[in-house]
Design a protein around this motif. Structure first.
Motif, PDB file in Angstrom:
ATOM      1  N   ARG A  32       3.535  -2.370  -9.398  1.00 26.20           N
ATOM      2  CA  ARG A  32       3.843  -1.606  -8.185  1.00 26.20           C
ATOM      3  C   ARG A  32       5.036  -0.674  -8.417  1.00 26.20           C
ATOM      4  O   ARG A  32       5.033   0.469  -7.942  1.00 26.20           O
ATOM      5  N   SER A  33       6.062  -1.147  -9.130  1.00 21.35           N
ATOM      6  CA  SER A  33       7.235  -0.301  -9.389  1.00 21.35           C
ATOM      7  C   SER A  33       6.844   0.947 -10.164  1.00 21.35           C
ATOM      8  O   SER A  33       7.294   2.058  -9.844  1.00 21.35           O
ATOM      9  N   ILE A  51       0.358  -0.380 -16.171  1.00 24.74           N
ATOM     10  CA  ILE A  51      -0.134  -0.860 -14.872  1.00 24.74           C
ATOM     11  C   ILE A  51      -1.496  -1.509 -15.029  1.00 24.74           C
ATOM     12  O   ILE A  51      -1.744  -2.628 -14.573  1.00 24.74           O
ATOM     13  N   LEU A  60      -5.157   0.861  -6.932  1.00 28.14           N
ATOM     14  CA  LEU A  60      -4.097   1.745  -7.401  1.00 28.14           C
ATOM     15  C   LEU A  60      -4.418   3.158  -6.949  1.00 28.14           C
ATOM     16  O   LEU A  60      -5.433   3.724  -7.364  1.00 28.14           O
ATOM     17  N   ALA A  65       3.807   2.306 -10.329  1.00 26.95           N
ATOM     18  CA  ALA A  65       2.946   3.129  -9.485  1.00 26.95           C
ATOM     19  C   ALA A  65       3.778   3.995  -8.548  1.00 26.95           C
ATOM     20  O   ALA A  65       3.522   5.196  -8.387  1.00 26.95           O
ATOM     21  N   GLU A  66       4.785   3.395  -7.921  1.00 31.94           N
ATOM     22  CA  GLU A  66       5.632   4.142  -6.991  1.00 31.94           C
ATOM     23  C   GLU A  66       6.459   5.181  -7.734  1.00 31.94           C
ATOM     24  O   GLU A  66       6.722   6.276  -7.202  1.00 31.94           O
ATOM     25  N   HIS A 122       0.723   4.200  -5.310  1.00 28.01           N
ATOM     26  CA  HIS A 122       0.920   2.926  -4.616  1.00 28.01           C
ATOM     27  C   HIS A 122      -0.088   1.910  -5.139  1.00 28.01           C
ATOM     28  O   HIS A 122      -1.249   2.245  -5.403  1.00 28.01           O
ATOM     29  N   LEU A 123       0.367   0.676  -5.306  1.00 28.82           N
ATOM     30  CA  LEU A 123      -0.493  -0.425  -5.739  1.00 28.82           C
ATOM     31  C   LEU A 123      -0.501  -1.478  -4.642  1.00 28.82           C
ATOM     32  O   LEU A 123       0.555  -1.903  -4.176  1.00 28.82           O
ATOM     33  N   GLN A 124      -1.702  -1.902  -4.237  1.00 31.45           N
ATOM     34  CA  GLN A 124      -1.797  -2.883  -3.168  1.00 31.45           C
ATOM     35  C   GLN A 124      -3.005  -3.792  -3.373  1.00 31.45           C
ATOM     36  O   GLN A 124      -3.937  -3.463  -4.115  1.00 31.45           O
ATOM     37  N   LEU A 157       2.691  -7.974 -11.487  1.00 26.63           N
ATOM     38  CA  LEU A 157       2.386  -7.211 -10.278  1.00 26.63           C
ATOM     39  C   LEU A 157       3.617  -6.473  -9.765  1.00 26.63           C
ATOM     40  O   LEU A 157       3.506  -5.346  -9.262  1.00 26.63           O
ATOM     41  N   TYR A 158       4.777  -7.088  -9.894  1.00 34.69           N
ATOM     42  CA  TYR A 158       6.015  -6.419  -9.491  1.00 34.69           C
ATOM     43  C   TYR A 158       6.213  -5.132 -10.294  1.00 34.69           C
ATOM     44  O   TYR A 158       6.504  -4.069  -9.738  1.00 34.69           O
ATOM     45  N   PHE A 184       3.839  -9.374  -4.915  1.00 34.10           N
ATOM     46  CA  PHE A 184       4.480  -8.258  -5.606  1.00 34.10           C
ATOM     47  C   PHE A 184       5.982  -8.467  -5.765  1.00 34.10           C
ATOM     48  O   PHE A 184       6.676  -7.584  -6.263  1.00 34.10           O
TER      49      PHE A 184
END
Length: 405
Positions: free
Chosen positions: A368-369, A295, A392, A371-372, A377-379, A364-365, A344
């Motif tokens: 986030r995947s 990440i 993050l 992180a979840e 969560h990534l934003q 970025l995709y 994302f």
């Protein structure tokens, strides 16, 4: 007078709807499945109900077609014993509606038609509408019960096979996603190694011995990191089945951040860009270290692509009672408002500026995947500073996937 049946639907009833009276007969043996008896002749319905209950089935009775549709949606039976000559809505229409239902699990419910219509054309029509079995009246109770047991067993086997197939498809999709994650990271590190090698080749006579040692050391670090990725591939693949199976280790977060930033030191030097890390040295987290490295390296790779010459990238870490929050701030051109909700997306690379560096559109995709998958969560956040700030968040409550001290 013709009945209007085209507006009737099998409905799913919520807990707020009126419930049917409970059955007066109790199960004599463990439940073998749920059977809906659709029969308007009370005596026949009672005989079927009594004998099915004695053999361990859970039984519901509907006396007309409309009631049957409501009960099918509410009870999700394992089998329907369906009379054809019914008031309000006949059995043909009930069968048709079941087979055309949008819920495939319900649409595949086995149906045994029980009817006084014994002509060949009636039997053919029943099978054509999707009946699994057509038994003319008077029928044998023993045959009805045996066939019911067989069809329920076949239906349950079908549902299990369908579930297994769905699981295999999900595993295949996750496997493809993880391969993309790892190959993307391999590409990043090979790009770094290639950049360092080109820098060494073009600057052999100008580099001091200390600088050359530093660059070759970074090549070694990147090579070791690639080796670690390969070693951890099977561990990472465990997420295909369950994120809880990801291997976690106690990690000093500041040390992990410094380790990741070292991998990008050569790229930062080429842009004369500083990478500053602000993190408490005693912050310890329990997590999957390779997942977090992927990440962070994706975010740093993205930040360096867009950072200004002689610019600055800041990595800061905050902690509260429930989360560890890592923010990566660059001083690049930022992201246009119309793109903020798309960045994302898988393979999205942006279209507003032709001078943007090329990439795979996966960083970025995948960030986030991952992180979840680790419960975080990534934003992209708006902190009113130039450039972009990615945040993050990783949970650290005792019940979470990740914990911190």
């Amino acid at each position: 007078m013709m009945r209007q049946v085209n507006k009737v639907a099998i409905t799913t009833v919520t807990a707020e709807d009126e419930q049917l009276p409970s059955q007066v007969l109790q199960l004599a043996t463990p439940n073998r499945g749920k059977i809906l008896v659709v029969e308007d002749e009370a005596e026949l319905a009672e005989v079927l109900e009594f004998n099915l209950l004695r053999r361990g089935f859970e039984v519901f009775v509907a006396n007309d077609g409309l009631e049957a549709c409501r009960m099918i949606g509410r009870e999700n039976p394992d089998l329907i014993l369906l009379d054809l000559m019914l008031p309000l809505l006949d059995g043909w229409e009930v069968c048709k509606m079941v087979r055309l239902h949008h819920d495939q699990r319900l649409a595949k419910t086995p149906i045994i038609m029980l009817s006084a219509l014994g002509a060949t054309e009636d039997r053919v029509k029943g099978y054509d509408l999707g009946a699994d079995l057509y038994l003319p009246k008077p029928y044998s109770l023993k045959e009805v019960i045996v066939k019911s047991q067989q069809l329920i067993a076949q239906h349950q086997e079908y549902l299990q096979l369908t579930q297994n197939l769905s699981s295999l498809q999900n595993v295949s999709e996750l496997q493809d996603q993880w391969q993309q994650v790892l190959f993307h990271e391999l590409r990043n590190q090979l790009t770094l190694i290639s950049g360092i090698a080109e820098h060494l080749q073009s600057s052999t006579t100008d580099l001091l011995h200390e600088q050359a040692d530093q660059l070759t050391g970074q090549i070694v670090d990147s090579s070791q990191y690639l080796g670690a990725l390969a070693d951890n591939y099977l561990l990472v693949r465990n997420m295909e089945n369950n994120a809880d199976q990801l291997h976690r280790e106690r990690v000093v977060l500041a040390e992990l951040l410094i380790e990741v930033t070292k991998l990008f030191k050569a790229s930062a030097m080429q842009k004369s860009c500083d990478i500053d890390v602000f993190c408490a040295t005693d912050l310890v987290v329990n997590l999957h270290p390779v997942g977090l490295k992927i990440i962070l390296s994706s975010l740093l790779d993205n930040a360096l692509k867009y950072a200004m010459l002689d610019g600055n990238i800041v990595i800061s870490v905050k902690k509260d009672a429930t989360h560890v929050c890592i923010e990566i701030q660059d001083d690049g051109p930022g992201i246009d408002a119309e793109e903020r909700n798309q960045i994302f997306a898988k393979f999205y690379r942006g279209t507003t500026t032709s001078e943007k560096p090329s990439g795979s559109g996966l960083g970025l995709y995948m960030g986030r995947s991952l992180a979840e998958a680790m419960g975080g969560h990534l934003q992209l956040i708006d902190n009113h500073l130039p450039g972009c700030c990615f945040q993050l968040q990783l949970p650290c409550s005792p019940s979470s996937l990740l914990q911190c001290e």
